[in-house]
Design a protein around this motif. Structure first.
Motif, PDB file in Angstrom:
ATOM      1  N   MET A 158       5.449   1.350  -3.328  1.00  0.00           N
ATOM      2  CA  MET A 158       6.027   1.902  -4.555  1.00  0.00           C
ATOM      3  C   MET A 158       5.514   3.302  -4.866  1.00  0.00           C
ATOM      4  O   MET A 158       6.179   4.078  -5.566  1.00  0.00           O
ATOM      5  CB  MET A 158       5.736   0.970  -5.733  1.00  0.00           C
ATOM      6  CG  MET A 158       6.284   1.471  -7.069  1.00  0.00           C
ATOM      7  SD  MET A 158       6.171   0.253  -8.400  1.00  0.00           S
ATOM      8  CE  MET A 158       7.722  -0.619  -8.159  1.00  0.00           C
ATOM      9  N   LEU A 159       4.356   3.669  -4.348  1.00  0.00           N
ATOM     10  CA  LEU A 159       3.721   4.934  -4.702  1.00  0.00           C
ATOM     11  C   LEU A 159       4.611   6.156  -4.496  1.00  0.00           C
ATOM     12  O   LEU A 159       4.647   7.044  -5.361  1.00  0.00           O
ATOM     13  CB  LEU A 159       2.415   5.089  -3.921  1.00  0.00           C
ATOM     14  CG  LEU A 159       1.585   6.327  -4.258  1.00  0.00           C
ATOM     15  CD1 LEU A 159       1.177   6.337  -5.733  1.00  0.00           C
ATOM     16  CD2 LEU A 159       0.342   6.400  -3.353  1.00  0.00           C
ATOM     17  N   PRO A 160       5.361   6.281  -3.382  1.00  0.00           N
ATOM     18  CA  PRO A 160       6.206   7.475  -3.231  1.00  0.00           C
ATOM     19  C   PRO A 160       7.214   7.646  -4.364  1.00  0.00           C
ATOM     20  O   PRO A 160       7.435   8.770  -4.845  1.00  0.00           O
ATOM     21  CB  PRO A 160       6.912   7.230  -1.894  1.00  0.00           C
ATOM     22  CG  PRO A 160       5.959   6.379  -1.126  1.00  0.00           C
ATOM     23  CD  PRO A 160       5.359   5.457  -2.146  1.00  0.00           C
TER      24      PRO A 160
ATOM     25  N   ASP B  22       8.823  10.504  -0.194  1.00  0.00           N
ATOM     26  CA  ASP B  22       7.830  10.528   0.875  1.00  0.00           C
ATOM     27  C   ASP B  22       7.732   9.184   1.582  1.00  0.00           C
ATOM     28  O   ASP B  22       8.021   8.138   0.999  1.00  0.00           O
ATOM     29  CB  ASP B  22       6.447  10.867   0.299  1.00  0.00           C
ATOM     30  CG  ASP B  22       6.286  12.345  -0.006  1.00  0.00           C
ATOM     31  OD1 ASP B  22       7.003  13.153   0.609  1.00  0.00           O
ATOM     32  OD2 ASP B  22       5.445  12.670  -0.861  1.00  0.00           O
ATOM     33  N   VAL B  23       7.294   9.207   2.826  1.00  0.00           N
ATOM     34  CA  VAL B  23       6.854   7.976   3.471  1.00  0.00           C
ATOM     35  C   VAL B  23       5.476   7.642   2.895  1.00  0.00           C
ATOM     36  O   VAL B  23       4.799   8.485   2.293  1.00  0.00           O
ATOM     37  CB  VAL B  23       6.794   8.117   5.008  1.00  0.00           C
ATOM     38  CG1 VAL B  23       8.193   8.320   5.565  1.00  0.00           C
ATOM     39  CG2 VAL B  23       5.868   9.262   5.422  1.00  0.00           C
ATOM     40  N   VAL B  24       5.047   6.402   3.062  1.00  0.00           N
ATOM     41  CA  VAL B  24       3.836   5.911   2.402  1.00  0.00           C
ATOM     42  C   VAL B  24       2.612   6.734   2.762  1.00  0.00           C
ATOM     43  O   VAL B  24       1.802   7.096   1.892  1.00  0.00           O
ATOM     44  CB  VAL B  24       3.617   4.424   2.759  1.00  0.00           C
ATOM     45  CG1 VAL B  24       2.248   3.955   2.276  1.00  0.00           C
ATOM     46  CG2 VAL B  24       4.716   3.572   2.154  1.00  0.00           C
TER      47      VAL B  24
ATOM     48  N   ALA C  91      -1.791  10.421   0.877  1.00  0.00           N
ATOM     49  CA  ALA C  91      -2.590  11.627   1.106  1.00  0.00           C
ATOM     50  C   ALA C  91      -2.324  12.719   0.072  1.00  0.00           C
ATOM     51  O   ALA C  91      -3.030  13.736   0.061  1.00  0.00           O
ATOM     52  CB  ALA C  91      -2.303  12.177   2.509  1.00  0.00           C
ATOM     53  N   ALA C  92      -1.365  12.520  -0.798  1.00  0.00           N
ATOM     54  CA  ALA C  92      -0.969  13.556  -1.747  1.00  0.00           C
ATOM     55  C   ALA C  92      -2.026  13.760  -2.830  1.00  0.00           C
ATOM     56  O   ALA C  92      -2.712  12.820  -3.241  1.00  0.00           O
ATOM     57  CB  ALA C  92       0.369  13.200  -2.392  1.00  0.00           C
TER      58      ALA C  92
ATOM     59  N   ALA D  43       8.896   3.477   2.898  1.00  0.00           N
ATOM     60  CA  ALA D  43       8.634   2.924   4.244  1.00  0.00           C
ATOM     61  C   ALA D  43       7.453   3.659   4.852  1.00  0.00           C
ATOM     62  O   ALA D  43       7.094   4.759   4.427  1.00  0.00           O
ATOM     63  CB  ALA D  43       9.868   3.079   5.128  1.00  0.00           C
ATOM     64  N   ARG D  44       6.886   3.046   5.845  1.00  0.00           N
ATOM     65  CA  ARG D  44       5.782   3.688   6.566  1.00  0.00           C
ATOM     66  C   ARG D  44       6.326   4.546   7.716  1.00  0.00           C
ATOM     67  O   ARG D  44       7.446   4.341   8.172  1.00  0.00           O
ATOM     68  CB  ARG D  44       4.804   2.632   7.077  1.00  0.00           C
ATOM     69  CG  ARG D  44       4.056   1.942   5.928  1.00  0.00           C
ATOM     70  CD  ARG D  44       2.934   1.067   6.405  1.00  0.00           C
ATOM     71  NE  ARG D  44       2.177   0.512   5.279  1.00  0.00           N
ATOM     72  CZ  ARG D  44       1.140   1.111   4.697  1.00  0.00           C
ATOM     73  NH1 ARG D  44       0.726   2.299   5.155  1.00  0.00           N
ATOM     74  NH2 ARG D  44       0.502   0.548   3.688  1.00  0.00           N
ATOM     75  N   ARG D  45       5.534   5.502   8.125  1.00  0.00           N
ATOM     76  CA  ARG D  45       5.937   6.403   9.205  1.00  0.00           C
ATOM     77  C   ARG D  45       6.239   5.592  10.469  1.00  0.00           C
ATOM     78  O   ARG D  45       5.531   4.652  10.814  1.00  0.00           O
ATOM     79  CB  ARG D  45       4.835   7.422   9.479  1.00  0.00           C
ATOM     80  CG  ARG D  45       5.215   8.474  10.506  1.00  0.00           C
ATOM     81  CD  ARG D  45       4.190   9.589  10.591  1.00  0.00           C
ATOM     82  NE  ARG D  45       4.241  10.450   9.400  1.00  0.00           N
ATOM     83  CZ  ARG D  45       3.276  10.545   8.499  1.00  0.00           C
ATOM     84  NH1 ARG D  45       2.174   9.811   8.634  1.00  0.00           N
ATOM     85  NH2 ARG D  45       3.404  11.340   7.468  1.00  0.00           N
ATOM     86  N   GLY D  46       7.334   5.949  11.145  1.00  0.00           N
ATOM     87  CA  GLY D  46       7.741   5.249  12.352  1.00  0.00           C
ATOM     88  C   GLY D  46       8.801   4.201  12.124  1.00  0.00           C
ATOM     89  O   GLY D  46       9.319   3.626  13.081  1.00  0.00           O
TER      90      GLY D  46
END
Length: 346
Positions: free
Chosen positions: A245-247, A265-267, A272-273, A322-325
Motif C-alpha cells: 500500500m505504501l506507493p 512506484d514499485v514497492v 527507499a523514498a 507490485a514488487r520489482r520484476g
C-alpha cells in the motif's frame, strides 16, 4: 455483506498504458469470478498514475470479457461532458450488457483547470455555469436514457430527444460525491448515493445521515440506498500489505502537498523514498483509514466500517502496488486483495 471494486486503472512505473489496461481486465475477471457485486471505473485526466480517462470506453472493453458483475462509472464527471453524450454512451452500454450497467455521476472535474477547459472544447459558457447547471444536467441524462426520452422546447414546438431509439432498460443512476452538496441533491432527487470515503474519510457520517434523514422516494429509488468506498491492500501478512500500500499512500501525500506526480512506484522504490514530515503525516492518516492487513484483520476492518456507517455493501479500491520484476501486464497484489477478502466475506 456485498463486496464491490473501484478501479482507477493505476499505472505503475514499470507499466505502459496497455499494461495497466491488461491488469485491469484480469482484476475485473477476478471480481466477476469471485462474486463481487460491482466493478466501477473512475474518471481522471492528465495524471501519470491514472489510466482511467474514459469510463465508457473501459466499461465496453470489460463488458466483453466478464459475465455477471455489474459494471459502472465511479464516476463520470458530468461538467466535463455534454449530457446527451453521456446518456448515449451508457444507453448503448446497457443495450450491450442489459441489467449490468451503473451510471455513477459526479460534479467535480476530476482534472486540473486547463484539462477541464480542453475537455469542454468550444462549448459556450464558463465551467462554473456547467457546475451550477449540474442538477438540470442530471435530470436530462436520466430522462434521455429512458424509453420516454425528453421533450426539448423549441419555438415551433417540442422536439423529442432520446439517447437510444428503443430502450429496453436503463442503467442504474447513482450520484457520487465527497461533500454535503451531493448528499442534499441525492436526497432531494431520490437517487442512490455514494460518498467518496476512500478519498479523504472526512464527512462520511454527516453526509450519509443527512441523506437518509431527508430522502424523498422516487421512481428510481423507493428508499435510501448507499454503500461505502475504502482503499484496501490485503496480503498474507500485515507487513506485506502495508508495503504494497505504501506507493499509493506516498502518491496521495505528494498530491496533497503539491509535489509533482509520477506513476505509482514499485514497492522497492517506495521503501527507499525520502518523505517530508508533512507527507509522513498524510501517509499515516491514510493508513489508519484504509483496510490493510492479513485476511482476518482486513475482513474485520471491512465489517467494522459497514457497521459504523450502516451499509451492507463495501466497495474496495484495491491500491496494492507490485514488487520489482512483476509481469507488467498483471497486478497480483490487487488481485490477491480481492481474493483474500472474498474468501473471508463472500
Amino acid at each position: 455483506m456485498r463486496l464491490s471494486v473501484l478501479d482507477l486503472v493505476p499505472v505503475r512505473s514499470d507499466q505502459t498504458s496497455a499494461h495497466a489496461l491488461a491488469a485491469t481486465v484480469r482484476l475485473a475477471q477476478t471480481a466477476d469470478r469471485l462474486g463481487f457485486t460491482r466493478y466501477w471505473v473512475a474518471e481522471h485526466h492528465n495524471m501519470p498514475s491514472v489510466g482511467a480517462t474514459s469510463p465508457p470506453v473501459v466499461l465496453a472493453y470489460l463488458a466483453a470479457q466478464t459475465a455477471q458483475v455489474r459494471l459502472g462509472s465511479g464516476g463520470v464527471m458530468l461538467p466535463n461532458h455534454a449530457p446527451l453524450a453521456v446518456a448515449e454512451q451508457f444507453a448503448l452500454l446497457e443495450a450491450a450488457a442489459p441489467g449490468r450497467i451503473d451510471l455513477g455521476i459526479g460534479r467535480a472535474p476530476g482534472s486540473d483547470p486547463v484539462t477541464s477547459v480542453m475537455l469542454r472544447g468550444n462549448r459556450s459558457g464558463a465551467p462554473d455555469e456547467d457546475v451550477a447547471n449540474f442538477p438540470d444536467y442530471l435530470d436530462h441524462v436520466r430522462a434521455m436514457m429512458s424509453s420516454r426520452g425528453v421533450q426539448v422546447q423549441l419555438r415551433d414546438g417540442d422536439y423529442l430527444l432520446k439517447a437510444t431509439p428503443a430502450a429496453a432498460g436503463e442503467p442504474r443512476l447513482w450520484l457520487l460525491g465527497s461533500s454535503m452538496y451531493s448528499a442534499r441533491l441525492a436526497a432531494a432527487k431520490g437517487l442512490p448515493y455514494v460518498f467518496a470515503h476512500h478519498f479523504s474519510g472526512q464527512g462520511t457520517q454527516e453526509a450519509l445521515a443527512y441523506y437518509r434523514a431527508n430522502f424523498t422516494p422516487s421512481e428510481v429509488c423507493a428508499a435510501p440506498t448507499t454503500f461505502l468506498t475504502v482503499n484496501a491492500a490485503v496480503a498474507e501478512t500485515r507487513a506485506e500489505a502495508e508495503a504494497l500500500m505504501l506507493p499509493n499512500l506516498q502518491m496521495m501525500a505528494r498530491l496533497r502537498t503539491g509535489r509533482p506526480l509520477g506513476p505509482v512506484d514499485v514497492v522497492e522504490d517506495a521503501l527507499a523514498a525520502v518523505v517530508s514530515d508533512a507527507e509522513q503525516r498524510i501517509i499515516d492518516s491514510g493508513l489508519r483509514r484504509a483496510v490493510v492487513g492479513a485476511p482476518d484483520e482486513a475482513a474485520e476492518q471491512v465489517q467494522t466500517l459497514a457497521d459504523r456507517f450502516g451499509v451492507d455493501e463495501v466497495m474496495i479500491n484495491p491500491v496494492a502496488s507490485a514488487r520489482r520484476g512483476t509481469d507488467p501486464a498483471t497486478a497480483p497484489g490487487r488481485e490477491r486483495t480481492c481474493e483474500l477478502l472474498a474468501k473471508e466475506l463472500l
